[in-house]
Design an enzyme around this catalytic site. Structure first.
Site, mmCIF file in Angstrom:
data_model
loop_
_atom_site.group_PDB
_atom_site.id
_atom_site.type_symbol
_atom_site.label_atom_id
_atom_site.label_comp_id
_atom_site.label_asym_id
_atom_site.label_seq_id
_atom_site.Cartn_x
_atom_site.Cartn_y
_atom_site.Cartn_z
ATOM 1 C CG ASP A 284 26.244 -18.340 33.221
ATOM 2 O OD1 ASP A 284 25.091 -18.729 32.993
ATOM 3 O OD2 ASP A 284 27.235 -18.729 32.581
ATOM 4 C CG ASP B 101 21.590 -18.899 32.608
ATOM 5 O OD1 ASP B 101 22.094 -19.908 33.118
ATOM 6 O OD2 ASP B 101 22.228 -18.115 31.891
ATOM 7 N N GLY C 20 40.487 -7.606 28.072
ATOM 8 C CA GLY C 20 40.091 -8.806 27.363
ATOM 9 C C GLY C 20 41.241 -9.436 26.616
ATOM 10 C CB CYS D 131 23.155 -21.346 23.456
ATOM 11 S SG CYS D 131 23.760 -20.124 24.648
ATOM 12 C CE LYS E 82 26.532 -22.102 25.861
ATOM 13 N NZ LYS E 82 25.950 -21.843 27.186
ATOM 14 C CB SER F 237 27.659 -28.268 41.643
ATOM 15 O OG SER F 237 27.833 -26.976 41.098
ATOM 16 N NE ARG F 238 26.503 -33.236 35.508
ATOM 17 C CZ ARG F 238 25.899 -34.359 35.121
ATOM 18 N NH1 ARG F 238 24.601 -34.370 34.932
ATOM 19 N NH2 ARG F 238 26.600 -35.453 34.928
ATOM 20 C CG ASP F 239 25.037 -23.998 40.253
ATOM 21 O OD1 ASP F 239 24.306 -23.183 39.657
ATOM 22 O OD2 ASP F 239 24.784 -24.437 41.380
ATOM 23 C CG ASP F 240 23.455 -21.459 35.948
ATOM 24 O OD1 ASP F 240 23.239 -21.867 34.802
ATOM 25 O OD2 ASP F 240 22.645 -21.590 36.882
#
Length: 341
Positions: A87, A222, A134, A13, A16, A44-47
Site C-alpha cells: 500500500d 494495488d 508490534g 485477501c 477480506k 476516498s477508498r484509497d490504499d
C-alpha cells in the site's frame, strides 16, 4: 500434520470483507472535523492514509493482516508482509517502519510463529524499512500482517482515482493467485502453478513504484481483495469509464484451467455481485471472467499513465522482470463503467 490442517484453511485477501458490506459501514461513520493536513483518508477508498507533516514530507500509514493461504509458515510471513508493504508503494512512497500484527493459538507450536515472523521481518528489511515492534493476541486461528509507515512528498502522491480520459492502464503482475491457491488447498494445483503464484505474492512492488516515478502517473492502486475489476471500479470513481482488452491482461495460465474446473472462491462471487451493474463482458469466457473477479493476495500495481508514456513505462517494467501488460484505457463516462472485450 495436524498443525498444517489448522494452519491453512483459506486466507490471504480472500478473507477480506466484501466491498459492498464495507462501503455500507464506512458511509455511516462520522467524518469529524476536516484536517487540512490529512491529504488522503478512508473516505476516498484509497490504499493508505497520507498526512502532511511539512511542506516536503507526508507520512503514509497502512495496515493489513489475514489468515494463511499457504502451508509453509515462512512463506506465509513473506506473503503477508509483502502485501501489507504494497500500500505504501501504491501511494508512491517509501517504507520506513513496520509493526507486527499477530493472532496465534497458545497451544500451537511456537516455532511456527517464529517462522512466520522471520519471513515478515526479511521482507521489511528488503523494503528498506525497520521492524519496530508490534502486538499479539491469543486467538483460535493464525493471522499475521503489518502496520506500516512510509514517507512521500505531498505533491508526488499517487491517488487511486485521478485518472483521465485518454490514460492507458498498465498492470504490473499477473492475475490468478486466488484461484491457484484455492486449487492448491484441495491438492489440485501443480507445483509449477503454485511456485509461480508464490513468486508473484512475495515480489515487492517497490521497483515498480520506483520506476513509475520517472513518469507522469495520474492514478495508481494495488490489486488485492476486490480483484482487478473491483479496484478498477474504485479507480473510475463514478467519473469515467474504461475499456479493457482481456487478451492483453497478464494472467497465470493455469488459473484459467482451474477456473474452468470451478475451483472458485466465495470472495470472487462477492466481487461479482458487487460489480454486476458496472461491468459488461463481450466475448469473454466464464473462466476469464472469474480471473477478473478473483481476489489477489499481494497483487500488482494498476497504473493510469498518459498514452504517450505507456509503452516506454511498460518496457522499463519488463526490463526489471515484471510481467507488465497494457490492459486498456480510460474513456469519457458512458452508460457502462467497465467494458471488457
Amino acid at each position: 500434520m495436524s498443525d498444517q490442517i489448522v494452519f491453512c484453511k483459506g486466507g490471504g485477501c480472500t478473507a477480506k470483507l466484501g466491498a459492498g458490506v464495507l462501503s455500507h459501514v464506512l458511509e455511516r461513520l462520522p467524518k469529524g472535523i476536516r484536517d487540512e493536513n490529512l491529504l488522503i483518508g478512508y473516505d476516498s477508498r484509497d490504499d493508505a492514509a497520507v498526512y502532511r507533516i511539512s511542506e516536503d514530507t507526508a507520512i503514509v500509514q497502512t495496515l493489513d493482516f489475514f489468515p494463511p493461504m499457504v502451508e509453509d509458515p515462512y512463506l506465509f510471513g513473506q506473503i503477508a508482509a509483502t502485501n501489507a508493504l504494497s500500500d505504501v508503494y501504491a501511494m508512491g512512497g517509501d517504507v520506513r517502519t513496520a509493526l507486527n500484527i499477530v493472532c496465534f493459538p497458545e497451544d500451537m507450536d511456537l516455532n511456527i510463529l517464529g517462522e512466520i515472523m522471520r519471513g515478515g521481518s526479511e521482507k521489511v528489511t528488503e523494503a528498506g524499512g525497520s521492524l519496530a515492534g508490534g502486538h499479539s493476541i491469543a486467538d483460535d486461528s493464525v493471522k499475521y500482517g503489518l502496520s506500516v509507515t512510509g514517507v512521500v512528498h505531498p505533491k508526488k502522491i499517487y491517488p487511486n482515482n485521478q485518472g483521465q480520459p485518454g490514460d492507458v492502464l498498465i498492470l504490473t503482475k499477473k492475475l490468478g493467485v486466488g484461484i491457484i491457491c484455492t486449487a492448491n488447498r484441495i491438492q489440485e494445483a501443480s507445483r509449477e502453478a503454485m511456485d509461480e503464484a508464490v513468486r508473484s505474492m512475495t515480489t515487492l512492488n517497490r521497483r515498480a513504484s520506483e520506476i513509475c516515478r520517472e513518469y507522469e502517473i495520474h492514478a495508481c492502486t494495488d490489486v488485492t481483495g476486490f480483484g482487478f475489476l473491483g479496484h478498477l471500479h474504485e479507480m473510475m470513481d463514478g467519473r469515467h469509464s474504461c475499456r479493457i482488452r482481456a487478451g492483453e491482461v497478464p494472467v497465470m495460465s493455469e488459473a484459467l484451467h482451474y477456473a474452468e474446473e470451478f475451483y472458485l472462491t466465495a470472495a470472487a462471487q462477492k466481487n461479482r455481485n458487487h460489480l454486476k451493474d458496472h461491468v459488461r463482458f463481450e466475448g469473454i469466457s466464464f473462466a476469464m471472467e472469474e480471473v477478473f473477479f478473483d481476489p489477489q493476495t499481494s497483487g500488482g500495481l494498476l497504473i493510469a499513465v498518459p498514452a504517450g508514456q505507456a509503452e516506454e513505462l511498460q518496457k522499463k517494467l519488463r526490463e526489471e522482470g515484471l510481467p507488465a501488460g497494457i490492459t486498456g484505457e480510460i474513456i469519457e463516462k458512458e452508460e457502462t463503467e467497465i467494458y471488457v472485450i
